[in-house]
Design a protein around this motif. Structure first.
Motif, short mmCIF file in Angstrom:
data_model
loop_
_atom_site.label_atom_id
_atom_site.label_comp_id
_atom_site.label_asym_id
_atom_site.label_seq_id
_atom_site.Cartn_x
_atom_site.Cartn_y
_atom_site.Cartn_z
N ALA A 79 102.60 70.58 22.65
CA ALA A 79 102.47 69.51 23.65
C ALA A 79 102.38 68.14 22.98
O ALA A 79 103.03 67.18 23.41
CB ALA A 79 101.25 69.75 24.53
N ARG B 77 99.90 75.89 21.06
CA ARG B 77 100.30 75.27 22.34
C ARG B 77 99.94 73.78 22.37
O ARG B 77 100.72 72.96 22.85
CB ARG B 77 99.64 76.00 23.49
CG ARG B 77 100.21 77.38 23.73
CD ARG B 77 99.55 78.08 24.90
NE ARG B 77 100.06 79.42 25.02
CZ ARG B 77 99.30 80.51 25.08
NH1 ARG B 77 97.97 80.41 25.06
NH2 ARG B 77 99.84 81.70 25.18
N THR B 78 98.76 73.45 21.88
CA THR B 78 98.35 72.04 21.81
C THR B 78 99.27 71.26 20.89
O THR B 78 99.71 70.14 21.23
CB THR B 78 96.89 71.93 21.34
OG1 THR B 78 96.05 72.61 22.27
CG2 THR B 78 96.45 70.48 21.21
#
Length: 97
Positions: free
Chosen positions: A26, A22-23
């Motif tokens: 982003a 997820r990081t």
């Protein structure tokens, strides 16, 4: 199976989980085109899943590369979930649709 996450703009991370992915998603969305890619692979590199900012993906499963374009970042996250859960058959099936 131990995994790593490699971002085009920094060092790799070992023992990857979905929060790392997820990081990376982003951060990829914020990167310039030249460095906007990341991939997750197994230590033996039998399985690799790569994504770039334009949602173009490539899976390498047992040495066989397959290209795919994801519909959105939610689908990208879903596919990395399959990879991290070692569900390689489902991952390959998704790419071959």
């Amino acid at each position: 199976m131990p995994t790593y996450l490699q971002k085009a703009w920094t060092d790799s991370i070992d023992d990857v989980n979905i929060s790392h992915v997820r990081t990376a998603i982003a951060e990829t969305q914020q990167m310039d085109e030249e460095h906007a890619a990341f991939w997750v692979g197994t230590q033996e590199e039998e399985y690799i899943l790569e994504t770039d900012k334009s949602l173009d993906m490539m899976a390498v499963i047992n040495g066989e590369p397959t290209k795919y374009r994801a519909a959105d970042w939610n689908e990208v996250e879903f596919l990395y979930g399959l990879m991290l859960n070692e569900d390689y058959n489902a991952l390959l099936g998704h790419f071959k649709r």
